[in-house]
Scaffold this motif. Structure first.
Motif, PDB file in Angstrom:
ATOM      1  N   ASP A 291     -58.733  73.370  -2.429  1.00  0.00           N
ATOM      2  CA  ASP A 291     -59.156  72.805  -0.939  1.00  0.00           C
ATOM      3  C   ASP A 291     -57.890  72.728  -0.088  1.00  0.00           C
ATOM      4  N   VAL A 292     -56.514  73.284  -0.419  1.00  0.00           N
ATOM      5  CA  VAL A 292     -55.509  73.646   0.297  1.00  0.00           C
ATOM      6  C   VAL A 292     -55.515  74.510   1.259  1.00  0.00           C
ATOM      7  N   ALA A 293     -55.624  74.197   2.614  1.00  0.00           N
ATOM      8  CA  ALA A 293     -55.419  75.415   3.418  1.00  0.00           C
ATOM      9  C   ALA A 293     -53.867  76.099   3.470  1.00  0.00           C
ATOM     10  N   GLU A 294     -54.070  77.402   3.832  1.00  0.00           N
ATOM     11  CA  GLU A 294     -52.986  78.367   3.850  1.00  0.00           C
ATOM     12  C   GLU A 294     -51.876  77.877   4.606  1.00  0.00           C
ATOM     13  N   GLU A 295     -52.118  77.219   5.663  1.00  0.00           N
ATOM     14  CA  GLU A 295     -51.065  76.598   6.622  1.00  0.00           C
ATOM     15  C   GLU A 295     -50.220  75.345   5.897  1.00  0.00           C
ATOM     16  N   ILE A 296     -50.972  74.974   4.895  1.00  0.00           N
ATOM     17  CA  ILE A 296     -50.316  73.875   4.271  1.00  0.00           C
ATOM     18  C   ILE A 296     -49.430  74.259   3.245  1.00  0.00           C
ATOM     19  N   ARG A 297     -49.761  75.166   2.488  1.00  0.00           N
ATOM     20  CA  ARG A 297     -48.985  75.795   1.412  1.00  0.00           C
ATOM     21  C   ARG A 297     -47.583  76.016   1.876  1.00  0.00           C
ATOM     22  N   GLY A 298     -46.649  75.541   1.179  1.00  0.00           N
ATOM     23  CA  GLY A 298     -45.178  75.889   1.641  1.00  0.00           C
ATOM     24  C   GLY A 298     -44.496  74.728   2.411  1.00  0.00           C
ATOM     25  N   ASN A 299     -45.385  74.151   3.135  1.00  0.00           N
ATOM     26  CA  ASN A 299     -44.756  73.011   3.995  1.00  0.00           C
ATOM     27  C   ASN A 299     -44.509  71.728   3.221  1.00  0.00           C
ATOM     28  N   ASN A 300     -43.623  70.991   3.024  1.00  0.00           N
ATOM     29  CA  ASN A 300     -43.462  69.923   2.419  1.00  0.00           C
ATOM     30  C   ASN A 300     -44.316  68.635   2.846  1.00  0.00           C
ATOM     31  N   ASP A 301     -43.925  68.376   4.297  1.00  0.00           N
ATOM     32  CA  ASP A 301     -44.305  67.354   4.861  1.00  0.00           C
ATOM     33  C   ASP A 301     -45.842  67.480   5.001  1.00  0.00           C
ATOM     34  N   LEU A 302     -46.364  68.533   5.462  1.00  0.00           N
ATOM     35  CA  LEU A 302     -47.978  68.887   5.471  1.00  0.00           C
ATOM     36  C   LEU A 302     -48.437  68.521   4.000  1.00  0.00           C
ATOM     37  N   GLN A 303     -47.929  68.957   3.157  1.00  0.00           N
ATOM     38  CA  GLN A 303     -48.501  68.681   1.466  1.00  0.00           C
ATOM     39  C   GLN A 303     -48.499  67.416   1.238  1.00  0.00           C
ATOM     40  N   MET A 304     -47.357  66.690   1.645  1.00  0.00           N
ATOM     41  CA  MET A 304     -47.349  65.109   1.465  1.00  0.00           C
ATOM     42  C   MET A 304     -48.288  64.387   2.099  1.00  0.00           C
ATOM     43  N   ALA A 305     -48.530  64.747   3.400  1.00  0.00           N
ATOM     44  CA  ALA A 305     -49.701  64.158   4.074  1.00  0.00           C
ATOM     45  C   ALA A 305     -51.130  64.299   3.626  1.00  0.00           C
ATOM     46  N   TYR A 306     -51.107  65.631   3.166  1.00  0.00           N
ATOM     47  CA  TYR A 306     -52.419  65.855   2.599  1.00  0.00           C
ATOM     48  C   TYR A 306     -52.850  65.059   1.387  1.00  0.00           C
ATOM     49  N   GLY A 307     -51.721  65.276   0.479  1.00  0.00           N
ATOM     50  CA  GLY A 307     -51.737  64.456  -0.703  1.00  0.00           C
ATOM     51  C   GLY A 307     -52.244  62.931  -0.509  1.00  0.00           C
ATOM     52  N   ILE A 308     -51.424  62.088   0.263  1.00  0.00           N
ATOM     53  CA  ILE A 308     -51.881  60.948   0.782  1.00  0.00           C
ATOM     54  C   ILE A 308     -53.219  60.780   1.104  1.00  0.00           C
ATOM     55  N   LYS A 309     -53.609  61.562   1.896  1.00  0.00           N
ATOM     56  CA  LYS A 309     -55.085  61.550   2.438  1.00  0.00           C
ATOM     57  C   LYS A 309     -55.954  61.787   1.283  1.00  0.00           C
ATOM     58  N   ARG A 310     -55.599  62.712   0.398  1.00  0.00           N
ATOM     59  CA  ARG A 310     -56.489  62.858  -0.690  1.00  0.00           C
ATOM     60  C   ARG A 310     -56.719  61.643  -1.617  1.00  0.00           C
ATOM     61  N   LEU A 311     -55.673  61.221  -1.944  1.00  0.00           N
ATOM     62  CA  LEU A 311     -55.417  59.911  -2.571  1.00  0.00           C
ATOM     63  C   LEU A 311     -56.225  58.485  -2.121  1.00  0.00           C
ATOM     64  N   ILE A 312     -55.822  58.520  -1.050  1.00  0.00           N
ATOM     65  CA  ILE A 312     -56.709  57.250  -0.138  1.00  0.00           C
ATOM     66  C   ILE A 312     -58.307  57.468  -0.251  1.00  0.00           C
ATOM     67  N   ASN A 313     -58.789  58.801  -0.048  1.00  0.00           N
ATOM     68  CA  ASN A 313     -60.041  59.178   0.185  1.00  0.00           C
ATOM     69  C   ASN A 313     -60.524  58.935  -1.439  1.00  0.00           C
ATOM     70  N   GLY A 314     -59.973  59.561  -2.535  1.00  0.00           N
ATOM     71  CA  GLY A 314     -60.148  59.481  -3.758  1.00  0.00           C
ATOM     72  C   GLY A 314     -60.502  58.027  -4.261  1.00  0.00           C
ATOM     73  N   LEU A 315     -59.530  57.099  -3.797  1.00  0.00           N
ATOM     74  CA  LEU A 315     -59.633  55.709  -4.374  1.00  0.00           C
ATOM     75  C   LEU A 315     -60.842  55.087  -3.684  1.00  0.00           C
ATOM     76  N   LYS A 316     -61.058  55.515  -2.449  1.00  0.00           N
ATOM     77  CA  LYS A 316     -62.421  55.092  -1.624  1.00  0.00           C
ATOM     78  C   LYS A 316     -63.864  55.144  -2.430  1.00  0.00           C
ATOM     79  N   TRP A 320     -62.665  54.276  -9.757  1.00  0.00           N
ATOM     80  CA  TRP A 320     -62.359  54.399 -11.323  1.00  0.00           C
ATOM     81  C   TRP A 320     -61.826  55.589 -11.761  1.00  0.00           C
ATOM     82  N   LEU A 321     -62.223  56.752 -11.311  1.00  0.00           N
ATOM     83  CA  LEU A 321     -61.687  58.081 -11.795  1.00  0.00           C
ATOM     84  C   LEU A 321     -60.301  58.223 -11.279  1.00  0.00           C
ATOM     85  N   TYR A 322     -59.928  57.698 -10.356  1.00  0.00           N
ATOM     86  CA  TYR A 322     -58.569  57.823  -9.784  1.00  0.00           C
ATOM     87  C   TYR A 322     -57.885  56.936 -10.420  1.00  0.00           C
TER      88      TYR A 322
END
Length: 434
Positions: A291-316, A320-322
């Motif tokens: 689900d990683v968009a092409e514009e995110i790949r290779g950009n550290n800040d965007l990948q970190m931001a998207y990772g945090i978003k995924r983690l928060i959404n996953g915990l919500k 228990w899976l996360y």
């Protein structure tokens, strides 16, 4: 904390273990000496070191020179490779020389492991067993021929640990300053331990508070005895912290200045954490990075931001899976096999046998040893904190490299515990027989 002089028997065993460590590492070196086919991180580091020397550009890239500066990784290991290349002037002789240097450094790590355990826990047998397990542990042996940060990272971490014993024991400003330098050098190679800089001081504060409470709780003692008699007051932690911090900053400040001048921004450690953090947000690697968009790949800040978003959404959505993935799941992935176990032909099975022969008693020994004293408890808690930091990112057996030292110490103390148990039962049996 006085450390007795080595007796002759211990010294002989230590020399034999160091010879074993050097012999095993040299054997692996001779098998890989003519293998110049590098790939992934080793190849990237190798190319990067040539760019530093030939073009004066510090920049990490994949499979080819970056052509422009960046701060994706810390400079310690690339500069080590660049220094060897600068001296020798040959790209392939550089690989051989670095491998040889890492064989020596890894053997010295075995010595440091012995010295640290002996001074910290006052147990020659545990120290010798720690050195022995470090000498034969497959990943520690095999990693010496890889152009990776692991060998230097373990050495600098153990050097910091050993110096810390003297720093907290004496309170000497110069020793604390040197200890801070050692920690800074380690961060220049692997920055993950930076949040743990404060931990030893927190441990010291809590330990001193516990000791004061114990002294005050003893009734019927004179004021002199309750205060420790003529013992010296403990060193002041504020001054120790300051001098360690100065040593740390002294090492790190050239990196910070370089980033401000060259990249136009202050970068505390490195910018390459976004990708491994994002990669770690896929429980059991299901739909990995799909689900990683092409514009995110290779950009550290965007990948970190998207990772945090995924983690928060996953915990919500599936807490228990996360929760399971970020605890038991990732831990199982990190320790399910030893790193580099397939590097040599027929090395997989012996590597796994040794790995689990140390891992299982190591976990049990860590628990038993941690319960024996506050010092051993803090030691294993520090190792657990390192594991906690690694669990934030994508799991890989490579990330167990530093943590395994704590497990090895646990395994050594488990054998000591069993040995003392047998001796105790034998002594009781002899007394009954008499």
């Amino acid at each position: 904390m006085e450390c007795k002089k080595l007796n002759r028997k211990t010294l002989v065993f230590l020399i034999m273990i160091l010879m074993l460590a050097l012999g095993l590492r040299t054997r692996v070196f001779t098998k890989q000496m003519n293998n110049m086919n590098l790939s992934y991180d080793p190849k990237n580091y190798w190319i990067m070191s040539h760019q530093i020397v030939d073009d004066g550009i510090y920049g990490y890239a994949y499979d080819e020179p970056s052509g422009e500066p960046n701060a994706r990784i810390m400079p310690g290991y690339p500069l080590f490779l660049a220094a060897v290349y600068k001296i020798l002037g040959d790209k392939y002789l550089q690989i051989t020389a670095v491998r040889l240097l890492q064989v020596i450094i890894s053997t010295l790590s075995v010595l440091l492991g012995f010295l640290f355990v002996r001074k910290a826990f006052q147990n020659d047998l545990a120290a010798l067993l720690t050195a022995f397990f470090m000498a034969i542990y497959p990943t520690y042996v095999l990693s010496t021929v890889m152009l990776l940060t692991e060998t230097l990272a373990l050495f600098t971490m153990l050097l910091y640990f050993y110096l810390s014993l003297f720093a907290f024991e004496s309170g000497n400003r110069a020793v604390n300053f040197i200890t801070g330098i050692a920690f800074g050098i380690h961060l220049m190679i692997r920055p993950a331990l930076l949040p743990l800089f404060i931990f030893p001081f927190i441990f010291a504060i809590i330990t001193r508070a516990i000791r004061r409470l114990k002294r005050n709780s003893h009734s019927g003692q004179s004021e002199e005895s309750s205060l420790g008699g003529d013992q010296k007051s403990p060193p002041k932690l504020a001054a120790m912290f300051l001098f360690q911090l100065i040593g740390l900053v002294l090492v790190m400040i050239p990196w910070w200045i370089r980033n401000i001048v060259t990249l136009g921004s202050f970068i505390l450690t490195a910018e390459g954490s976004g990708n491994p953090f994002l990669a770690g947000t896929y429980p059991y690697f299901q739909d990995y990075m799909q689900d990683v968009a092409e514009e995110i790949r290779g950009n550290n800040d965007l990948q970190m931001a998207y990772g945090i978003k995924r983690l928060i959404n996953g915990l919500k959505t599936d807490f228990w899976l996360y929760f399971k993935w970020y605890t038991i799941g990732k831990t199982a992935y990190i320790f399910h096999e030893p790193y580099l176990c397939r590097l040599l032909m027929n090395s997989e099975i012996p590597s796994k046998v040794i790995h689990f022969s140390i891992l299982i008693p190591g976990v049990m020994g860590s628990i038993i040893h941690a319960a024996k004293s506050i010092k051993s408890f803090w030691f294993y808690l520090y190792g657990l904190a390192i594991l906690g930091l690694q669990l934030m990112f994508v799991p890989d057996p490579r990330f167990a490299y530093l943590i395994l030292f704590f497990i090895i110490v646990g395994a050594a103390n488990f054998i000591c515990f069993i040995t003392n148990l047998i001796k105790g039962r034998t002594a009781i049996g002899n007394m009954k027989g008499n």
